[in-house]
Design a protein around this motif. Structure first.
Motif, PDB file in Angstrom:
ATOM      1  N   SER A 208     -28.270  25.754 -29.779  1.00 64.04           N
ATOM      2  CA  SER A 208     -26.819  25.777 -29.991  1.00 64.04           C
ATOM      3  C   SER A 208     -26.480  25.641 -31.478  1.00 64.04           C
ATOM      4  O   SER A 208     -25.461  26.157 -31.948  1.00 64.04           O
ATOM      5  N   TRP A 212     -24.188  28.678 -32.224  1.00 65.87           N
ATOM      6  CA  TRP A 212     -22.808  28.167 -32.194  1.00 65.87           C
ATOM      7  C   TRP A 212     -22.418  27.632 -33.569  1.00 65.87           C
ATOM      8  O   TRP A 212     -21.468  28.092 -34.185  1.00 65.87           O
ATOM      9  N   CYS A 272     -17.061  19.041 -36.600  1.00 69.21           N
ATOM     10  CA  CYS A 272     -17.016  18.933 -35.143  1.00 69.21           C
ATOM     11  C   CYS A 272     -16.189  17.704 -34.782  1.00 69.21           C
ATOM     12  O   CYS A 272     -16.510  16.594 -35.206  1.00 69.21           O
ATOM     13  N   VAL A 298     -15.660  23.136 -34.758  1.00 70.72           N
ATOM     14  CA  VAL A 298     -16.010  23.248 -33.345  1.00 70.72           C
ATOM     15  C   VAL A 298     -15.560  21.988 -32.621  1.00 70.72           C
ATOM     16  O   VAL A 298     -15.300  20.950 -33.230  1.00 70.72           O
ATOM     17  N   ALA A 300     -16.045  19.909 -28.536  1.00 66.51           N
ATOM     18  CA  ALA A 300     -16.672  19.883 -27.222  1.00 66.51           C
ATOM     19  C   ALA A 300     -16.406  18.528 -26.585  1.00 66.51           C
ATOM     20  O   ALA A 300     -15.964  17.590 -27.253  1.00 66.51           O
ATOM     21  N   GLY A 323     -16.449  24.548 -27.114  1.00 65.27           N
ATOM     22  CA  GLY A 323     -17.712  24.691 -26.405  1.00 65.27           C
ATOM     23  C   GLY A 323     -17.786  23.745 -25.231  1.00 65.27           C
ATOM     24  O   GLY A 323     -17.067  22.748 -25.158  1.00 65.27           O
ATOM     25  N   MET A 331     -25.166  21.436 -24.670  1.00 64.61           N
ATOM     26  CA  MET A 331     -24.305  22.601 -24.866  1.00 64.61           C
ATOM     27  C   MET A 331     -24.864  23.849 -24.186  1.00 64.61           C
ATOM     28  O   MET A 331     -25.983  24.265 -24.471  1.00 64.61           O
ATOM     29  N   LEU A 334     -20.431  28.492 -24.874  1.00 62.78           N
ATOM     30  CA  LEU A 334     -19.872  28.308 -26.212  1.00 62.78           C
ATOM     31  C   LEU A 334     -19.154  29.557 -26.709  1.00 62.78           C
ATOM     32  O   LEU A 334     -19.400  30.661 -26.220  1.00 62.78           O
ATOM     33  N   TYR A 336     -18.724  31.848 -30.180  1.00 60.82           N
ATOM     34  CA  TYR A 336     -19.623  32.136 -31.299  1.00 60.82           C
ATOM     35  C   TYR A 336     -18.875  32.910 -32.386  1.00 60.82           C
ATOM     36  O   TYR A 336     -17.951  33.674 -32.085  1.00 60.82           O
ATOM     37  N   LEU A 350     -24.798  30.258 -23.643  1.00 59.47           N
ATOM     38  CA  LEU A 350     -25.704  30.249 -24.783  1.00 59.47           C
ATOM     39  C   LEU A 350     -26.876  31.194 -24.509  1.00 59.47           C
ATOM     40  O   LEU A 350     -27.374  31.244 -23.378  1.00 59.47           O
TER      41      LEU A 350
END
Length: 542
Positions: A208, A212, A272, A298, A300, A323, A331, A334, A336, A350
């Motif tokens: 990832s 990602w 993130c 990102v 998640a 994600g 993960m 996701l 991309y 993924l």
């Protein structure tokens, strides 16, 4: 990755027969680029520490030797309960080198929480801070008790223990399926589950970071996840360090302005953060901050509403790529960089991961139909199982079309282009007059209204319909929760989604109940709602 489809079609798992993250990643970078910065730690008081890959290699060797000298051996479990301080990375990598199984825990656990984890895991070691050792009252049996910040009772000072240990250590060679790390995660009922992962999982989690996060040794990554979350593993240790990147590690209070200052000061390239943080950040003025180094953001752990995705792009000019992952798999679905973003979508599987939506009859669901999200089980990222719970582990698997699939416990739908959309947990679905309604779709629509700061949608019992949609809403400053706004929000939902999905009940609230990781506790709101409606019904009957 220039083309998602090409990368997906060409990808093949190449998991080594044995793997030790401490030796095969950290020590390897220490030999190849010893002076390259691995970690930049800072706090809200302006303090800072910088450690190279050579530093991390040496210090983790000392941790491994210190634990070994006190009787901790390969396969033993070690509680690692530390805040966002560099000793956390030292302890985690040191345990992995020894072959001991670290159990990362958030710093806010109570004595009762720790007592359960110590007993359930049969841990032989613990590493925590001096201020937290009082919570380990049931840990007198531990072979190794190391305290960051000083010694007390049978607890030894972490720094002294490391100073007395050798800086040389030969990492254990762990078989691909050998247990390597364990996380405790809360379930819908009962005690937390111990999610046990193999060394193959730690190896596989780098994928990832490739596709990602698209990390390289030139990147500076900052992930704000707490140290007890599995997300901290993949985005603070295993992902970025597998790619030779530099990690920013901030310890201190949450303040939107401090977040922006930190991004600018350390020239963070990949950021993130949880959706809860981003909802506040998009309301800030970033004009005074140099975010020119930032190339990607990102998120998640909690679905990001489409309006936040659009707002972050308007604010920073940088894409926000949502994600999906869970403690059991990390993960797996996701967005991309080369893939067009569909706001509200988790993205696509993924490379190396095959995902599907399964209906209640155990068949692959047609496009657009909500169902159970499943991951094909021949995936090295998936957990070994729940610690000491073989029946519970087996219940997560189903054979479909001649192959074994892992059921995530989440609901999703897949559109005709292969994008997956999160529909909530399997026990969050609202069944109203025969219609199955996922709370996320309603929440996403509500979040687009100018008055809504946060919201949570749950089922509310109804005599005729069985259940109806209820929304708990936190308003932005300047808005008043009155009848006129209720109707406005209902009309807003009717206009943007199926009319049967609009919230027939709306309650304005000052805040929403959340887990330590910032996720909204829908179950708590749902249980509260059912209890309240039951009380009202009884009162009316009386």
């Amino acid at each position: 990755m220039e083309s998602y489809e090409a990368a997906r079609d060409a990808f093949r798992w190449d998991v080594p027969e044995s793997f030790n993250f401490g030796g095969d990643v950290i020590d390897a970078w220490a030999r190849e680029r010893p002076d390259h910065p691995a970690l930049i730690w800072c706090d809200d008081q302006g303090n800072e520490r910088r450690l190279t890959y050579a530093d991390i290699a040496e210090l983790s060797n000392r941790v491994a030797n210190a634990l070994s000298a006190r009787g901790v051996k390969r396969g033993d479990r070690v509680i690692v309960m530390l805040p966002r301080i560099p000793e956390w990375q030292m302890a985690m990598v040191g345990c992995l080198k020894l072959g001991a199984i670290p159990i990362p825990c958030i710093d806010m656990l109570t004595e009762r929480d720790i007592a359960y984890r110590l007993a359930n895991s049969e841990a032989t070691g613990a590493i925590t801070t001096l201020s937290n050792i009082g919570k380990f009252a049931s840990g007198d049996h531990l072979l190794a008790s190391l305290s960051v910040g000083g010694a007390e009772g049978h607890w030894e000072d972490f720094d002294v223990a490391l100073a007395d240990a050798s800086d040389r250590f030969q990492p254990a060679r762990l078989a691909a399926d050998e247990p390597a790390i364990m996380y405790y995660t809360s379930g819908s009922t009962g005690h937390p589950k111990g999610v046990l992962h193999a060394s193959r999982g730690i190896f596989a989690w780098r994928v990832s970071a490739w596709y990602w996060l698209t990390l390289t040794p030139e990147d500076v990554m900052w992930c704000t996840a707490d140290t007890g979350w599995s997300k901290a593993g993949t985005s603070i240790i295993f992902g970025p360090w597998s790619c030779g990147s530099t990690v920013v590690f901030y310890n201190g209070r949450y303040d939107p302005k401090l977040r922006l200052e930190t991004l600018a000061r350390y020239r963070v390239t990949v950021f993130c953060a949880a959706a809860t943080e981003l909802r506040r950040l998009v309301q800030e003025d970033v004009a005074g901050y140099d975010l020119s180094a930032l190339r990607m953001t990102v998120s998640a752990g909690e679905s990001v509403n489409p309006e936040i995705v659009r707002g972050w792009k308007r604010l920073t000019g940088v894409d926000l790529l949502d994600g999906y992952g869970q403690t059991e798999t990390l993960m797996t679905v996701l967005n991309y960089p080369p893939l067009p973003v569909k706001p509200g979508s988790m993205g696509k599987p993924l490379p190396g991961t095959e995902a599907a939506v399964i209906d209640m009859e155990g068949r692959f669901a047609p496009a657009g139909t909500p169902g159970r999200l499943a991951i094909r089980a021949d995936n090295p990222q998936i957990m070994l199982g729940y610690w000491k719970e073989p029946e519970r582990t087996a219940a997560n698997y189903m054979k479909i079309g001649g192959a074994d699939w892992f059921l995530t416990g989440d609901l999703a739908r897949m559109d005709e282009d292969g994008y997956l959309f999160y529909e909530g947990r399997s026990d969050d679905v609202i069944n109203s007059a025969g219609y199955r309604i996922g709370p996320m779709e309603v929440e996403n629509v509500l979040m687009e209204h100018e008055a809504v700061a946060e919201c949570a949608v749950v089922a509310s019992p109804h005599e005729e319909r069985g259940e109806v949609v209820k929304a708990f809403i936190v308003l932005k400053a300047g808005h008043v929760g009155e009848d006129a706004l209720v109707k406005q929000l209902q009309d807003h939902c009717k206009a943007l989604t199926g009319p049967y999905k609009y919230p027939r009940r709306i309650e304005f609230t000052a805040d929403l109940p959340k887990t330590a990781s910032g996720k909204i506790k829908r179950r708590e709101l749902r249980d509260r709602e059912f209890a309240a409606q039951s009380f009202l019904a009884k009162k009316e009957d009386a």
